[in-house]
Every structure is written in C-alpha cells, then in structure tokens.
Design an enzyme around this catalytic site. Sequence first.
Site, mmCIF file in Angstrom:
data_model
loop_
_atom_site.group_PDB
_atom_site.id
_atom_site.type_symbol
_atom_site.label_atom_id
_atom_site.label_comp_id
_atom_site.label_asym_id
_atom_site.label_seq_id
_atom_site.Cartn_x
_atom_site.Cartn_y
_atom_site.Cartn_z
ATOM 1 C CD GLU A 76 -2.692 0.625 2.671
ATOM 2 O OE1 GLU A 76 -3.284 1.570 3.131
ATOM 3 O OE2 GLU A 76 -2.583 -0.473 3.241
ATOM 4 C CG ASP A 90 -8.005 -12.361 9.378
ATOM 5 O OD1 ASP A 90 -8.353 -12.551 10.545
ATOM 6 O OD2 ASP A 90 -7.256 -11.414 9.051
HETATM 7 N N1 ADE Z 1 -5.039 -7.816 11.121
HETATM 8 C C1 ADE Z 1 -5.631 -8.545 10.161
HETATM 9 N N2 ADE Z 1 -6.169 -9.668 10.664
HETATM 10 C C2 ADE Z 1 -5.907 -9.658 11.999
HETATM 11 C C3 ADE Z 1 -6.182 -10.547 13.058
HETATM 12 N N3 ADE Z 1 -6.836 -11.692 12.839
HETATM 13 N N4 ADE Z 1 -5.750 -10.220 14.302
HETATM 14 C C4 ADE Z 1 -5.068 -9.069 14.503
HETATM 15 N N5 ADE Z 1 -4.772 -8.192 13.534
HETATM 16 C C5 ADE Z 1 -5.189 -8.480 12.288
#
Ligand code: ADE
Length: 249
Positions: A13, A217
């Site tokens: 980015e 996620d």
């Molecule tokens: N950034 C992206 N996914 C994350 C997660 N599962 N835990 C902490 N920071 C994150």
Amino acid sequence: MAVIGIMSAMHEELAAVLAAMPDKHLVRVAGRDFGLGHWHGHEVVVVLSRIGKVAAATTATALIERFKVDALVFTGAAGGLAADAQVGDVVVASALVQHDMDASPLFPKHEVPLYGRSRFDTDAALSKALAAAASQVLSDPAQHLGAQAIADFHLLSPRVHQGLIASGDRFVSTTAESQALQLSLPEALAVEMEGAAVAQVCLDYGVPFAAVRTISDRADDEAHSDFGRFIRDVASRYSLAILSQWLMQ
Ligand code: ADE
C-alpha cells in the site's frame, strides 16, 4: 495548507501511494522512512506504521512532532469479529479500544489508566468522508480488483461498516480467542494491532484521527490462510482507491 499523515500497515500500500506522489522525497527518522510530497494536490506524509501498538505509537508521534501533520489516517487490514463483518468488507472506525489493556482491579478492564476512558473516538467529519469514499469504491469492486481475486475471495457485494475497532498486540488466529474477544467487547466489529494506540497519541496531541480497515480474515482458525495474497490483491488496492477517492473529493 493542511498536512495529512497517512500511516499504512502494508508495504504494498505504501509503495503504491509513494508511486502516486510526483514530488516525493524520503526522510529517515527513528529508523522509519517518511515519504513527503503531494498527492491529489494535498501535502502528505506517508509512512509504514510497523506492527503492534508501540511501533505504531512511535510512528504517530514522529508524524505529529517532527512532520507537524494536521490530521492522521491509518489504513490497513483487520480480522472480522462481528458476524456481518465479512472478508472483503471495509470498517471505518468510529472509536477504538485496546482489548489487551487490563489494569483491574485498579481500573476497570480496558480503561487506559489516567485517561478515564477505554474508547478513543475518531474524528467524525474525517471518518464520514472516508466512509463515503469507501462506499464509492466498494460499489464497484471490479474497477479496483482483478476478476480472479473477486471470485477467489467471494467479493460480490462488499459492505462498509462504521463502529468500534479493537486493537491489541496479538494476531487473533483461533476461533476460541475470537469468541472470547466478542464476549468481552460485544460491539467490536474488527480486531487489529495498532489503531487504538494511534488514537491515544492523537488524543494527546489534539490531532484528528481516522482509521479504515479492510477485513482480511475472520480472526479464527483459518485466519492465516491466503493472508498475504489478500493483502496484495484486495486490501492494498482498496486502501489506495479509498484514500485516492477521499483526497479527490
Ligand atoms: N489484522 C488482520 N487480521 C488480523 C487478526 N486476525 N488479528 C489481529 N490483527 C489483524
């Protein structure tokens, strides 16, 4: 002219923003390379936050003290906590909380000692403008993402959310930890590792702050799979497009 600080959690980015700045030059402070120049006619300082609350707080402090930014925007990825914060959605923070702050019984859980608060609000006007830019970008994902990424990550109708983001020094990657977080902070939409620390620094200095995160996620047992590819093919592109759209408004 107002100076805008942009903190990015991702190399991809940052590289894309730097490439879009015609007159950039780098200044090295505290081991970080700060990219100074203009983007869409605005004076900007762009820097990699590094990972975790302390690194992000140091970076934010340097942006404010050394580069005199008048506003600070953080972009990156986050794990979805709320049931409807799905992969490919974007969360614009209205407030942030440190989920790993616990000085009880001296202070209530999550309260930052001597601040008398656990939640750090973002700047309402800045957040509104970024949410509008995000809605614009997400209304047509195909304009910003490849067809393969849209198919692989099922990004058919991504949504923009506004609400609470939880930050802490943990990559949340088990369903059990995600569920525990949802129990202790039921309003939290997403979890990441920097935002609340930057919000605290910005409160200290009276600098308007906003945070925009793409859900990469679900902060569960599958949280690590395809993370790198998602960051490269989706989150970085969304961030670039959202910031660009916002600065052009
Ligand atoms: N950034 C992206 N996914 C994350 C997660 N599962 N835990 C902490 N920071 C994150």
